[in-house]
Design a protein around this motif. Structure first.
Motif, PDB file in Angstrom:
ATOM      1  N   LEU A   1       0.890  -1.198  -0.175  1.00 12.88           N
ATOM      2  CA  LEU A   1       0.097   0.107  -0.029  1.00 12.88           C
ATOM      3  C   LEU A   1       0.764   1.357   0.051  1.00 12.88           C
ATOM      4  CD1 LEU A   1      -2.773   1.472   0.031  1.00 12.88           C
ATOM      5  CD2 LEU A   1      -2.540   1.266   2.769  1.00 12.88           C
ATOM      6  N   LEU A   2       2.061   1.194   0.769  1.00  7.86           N
ATOM      7  CA  LEU A   2       2.863   2.314   0.808  1.00  7.86           C
ATOM      8  C   LEU A   2       3.307   2.497  -0.726  1.00  7.86           C
ATOM      9  CD1 LEU A   2       4.121   4.406   2.712  1.00  7.86           C
ATOM     10  CD2 LEU A   2       5.805   2.915   3.503  1.00  7.86           C
ATOM     11  N   LYS A   3       3.938   1.471  -1.014  1.00  6.58           N
ATOM     12  CA  LYS A   3       4.465   1.803  -2.340  1.00  6.58           C
ATOM     13  C   LYS A   3       3.278   2.403  -3.398  1.00  6.58           C
ATOM     14  CE  LYS A   3       7.735  -2.042  -2.867  1.00  6.58           C
ATOM     15  NZ  LYS A   3       8.012  -3.263  -3.196  1.00  6.58           N
TER      16      LYS A   3
ATOM     17  N   GLU B   1       3.797   6.125  -5.283  1.00 12.45           N
ATOM     18  CA  GLU B   1       3.790   6.190  -6.648  1.00 12.45           C
ATOM     19  C   GLU B   1       2.615   7.267  -6.988  1.00 12.45           C
ATOM     20  OE1 GLU B   1       2.609   3.361 -10.329  1.00 12.45           O
ATOM     21  OE2 GLU B   1       4.237   2.518  -9.045  1.00 12.45           O
ATOM     22  N   ARG B   2       1.527   7.073  -6.272  1.00 15.45           N
ATOM     23  CA  ARG B   2       0.485   8.260  -6.504  1.00 15.45           C
ATOM     24  C   ARG B   2       0.681   9.528  -6.232  1.00 15.45           C
ATOM     25  NH1 ARG B   2      -3.267   5.908  -3.193  1.00 15.45           N
ATOM     26  NH2 ARG B   2      -3.423   4.208  -4.488  1.00 15.45           N
ATOM     27  N   TYR B   3       1.833   9.609  -5.301  1.00 17.64           N
ATOM     28  CA  TYR B   3       2.095  11.042  -4.994  1.00 17.64           C
ATOM     29  C   TYR B   3       3.398  11.217  -5.213  1.00 17.64           C
ATOM     30  CZ  TYR B   3      -2.486  10.548  -2.755  1.00 17.64           C
ATOM     31  OH  TYR B   3      -3.725  10.656  -2.715  1.00 17.64           O
ATOM     32  N   SER B   4       4.050  10.915  -6.509  1.00 20.08           N
ATOM     33  CA  SER B   4       5.455  10.675  -6.749  1.00 20.08           C
ATOM     34  C   SER B   4       6.140  12.179  -6.863  1.00 20.08           C
ATOM     35  CB  SER B   4       5.693  10.035  -8.164  1.00 20.08           C
ATOM     36  OG  SER B   4       4.988  10.887  -9.114  1.00 20.08           O
ATOM     37  N   ASN B   5       5.326  13.242  -6.830  1.00 17.18           N
ATOM     38  CA  ASN B   5       5.902  14.760  -6.907  1.00 17.18           C
ATOM     39  C   ASN B   5       6.130  15.118  -5.329  1.00 17.18           C
ATOM     40  OD1 ASN B   5       2.945  14.692  -6.259  1.00 17.18           O
ATOM     41  ND2 ASN B   5       2.937  16.807  -6.918  1.00 17.18           N
TER      42      ASN B   5
ATOM     43  N   LYS C   1      10.716   4.289  -2.333  1.00  9.89           N
ATOM     44  CA  LYS C   1      11.326   5.545  -2.636  1.00  9.89           C
ATOM     45  C   LYS C   1      11.281   6.260  -1.425  1.00  9.89           C
ATOM     46  CE  LYS C   1      12.389   8.718  -6.028  1.00  9.89           C
ATOM     47  NZ  LYS C   1      12.628   9.006  -7.445  1.00  9.89           N
ATOM     48  N   ILE C   2      12.191   6.218  -0.312  1.00 11.91           N
ATOM     49  CA  ILE C   2      12.022   7.072   0.905  1.00 11.91           C
ATOM     50  C   ILE C   2      13.439   7.433   1.266  1.00 11.91           C
ATOM     51  CG2 ILE C   2       9.992   6.054   1.503  1.00 11.91           C
ATOM     52  CD1 ILE C   2      11.724   4.379   3.669  1.00 11.91           C
ATOM     53  N   ILE C   3      13.319   8.291   2.241  1.00 13.83           N
ATOM     54  CA  ILE C   3      14.500   8.498   3.128  1.00 13.83           C
ATOM     55  C   ILE C   3      14.240   7.788   4.664  1.00 13.83           C
ATOM     56  CG2 ILE C   3      16.077  10.276   4.356  1.00 13.83           C
ATOM     57  CD1 ILE C   3      15.753  11.954   2.048  1.00 13.83           C
ATOM     58  N   ALA C   4      14.956   7.121   5.071  1.00 10.85           N
ATOM     59  CA  ALA C   4      14.843   6.559   6.364  1.00 10.85           C
ATOM     60  C   ALA C   4      16.000   7.179   7.366  1.00 10.85           C
ATOM     61  CB  ALA C   4      14.774   5.088   6.329  1.00 10.85           C
TER      62      ALA C   4
END
Length: 173
Positions: A75-77, A81-85, A112-115
Motif C-alpha cells: 500500500l505504501l508503494k 507512486e500516486r504522490y510521486s511529486n 522510494k523514501i529516506i529513512a
C-alpha cells in the motif's frame, strides 16, 4: 478489537500532530542519521528542492522488522507512486545501534523514501511536538510549512483523502 485499536491509534496520531502549534509554520527537518536514501541526493538538497514532503515520525521497538517500520509495504508503494511529486521522509525514533537494521529493512522494501534514525528525538523536540505521540504524519510544503496528514501505509487511514485536500488547497495558491 485490533481494528478498533488501529483506528483509534491513527486518529490519535493525526489529532496529536494536528494539535502541534507549528502547523502552517516552518517545520525543522533535522538530518540526524540517514539509514537509507533512495533519492540518492544529499539530504540538504532534498530539503531545499522545493518539492512538498510527507514526513512520518514513528517510535519503534528494538526488534526491527518490515512490519515494525512499515505496516503495509505494498500500500505504501502505491501511495508513494500516486504522490510521486512528494518526497517521503521517515524518522524512526530508536537508538543509533539500530541504524544497520533500519537500513537493511528499508533497502529490502524498495520504497522510494529516506529513512532516518532519530536517536535524540530531534524532529519532535525541534518542532515542539507532544512527547506522547507514538507516530505521526505531516505534509510539508515547498516552504517547509506543515499541514496535518493521516499516516500512509495503513489500510484504514484516510491518507489519500488528506493528500487530496492538501493538493486541492495548494492548487489555488
Amino acid at each position: 478489537m485490533q481494528i478498533k485499536t488501529l483506528i483509534l491509534s491513527i486518529l490519535t496520531a493525526t489529532a496529536a500532530f494536528a494539535g502541534c502549534s507549528n502547523l502552517n509554520q516552518r517545520i525543522a527537518l533535522p538530518e540526524c542519521e540517514i539509514a537509507y536514501n533512495a533519492y540518492n541526493e544529499p539530504f540538504e538538497q532534498i530539503i531545499s528542492n522545493g518539492r512538498p514532503k510527507v514526513v512520518i515520525s514513528k517510535i519503534i521497538s528494538p526488534k526491527i522488522g518490515k512490519n515494525v517500520l512499515f505496516t503495509n509495504v505494498e500500500l505504501l508503494k502505491q501511495q508513494i507512486e500516486r504522490y510521486s511529486n512528494f518526497d517521503f521522509i521517515f524518522y524512526f525514533a530508536t537508538t543509533s545501534e539500530n541504524l544497520p537494521a533500519v537500513r537493511k529493512v528499508a533497502e529490502s522494501t524498495g520504497l522510494k523514501i529516506i529513512a532516518i534514525v532519530d536517536a535524540q528525538d530531534s524532529l519532535r523536540k525541534s518542532n515542539k511536538m507532544d512527547e506522547r505521540t507514538i507516530f505521526s504524519a505531516i505534509v510539508v510544503d515547498n516552504e517547509l510549512r506543515g499541514y496535518p496528514s493521516a499516516l500512509p501505509g495503513f489500510e484504514l487511514s484516510p491518507f489519500d483523502e488528506t493528500m487530496q485536500d492538501y493538493i486541492r488547497h495548494h492548487k489555488s495558491k
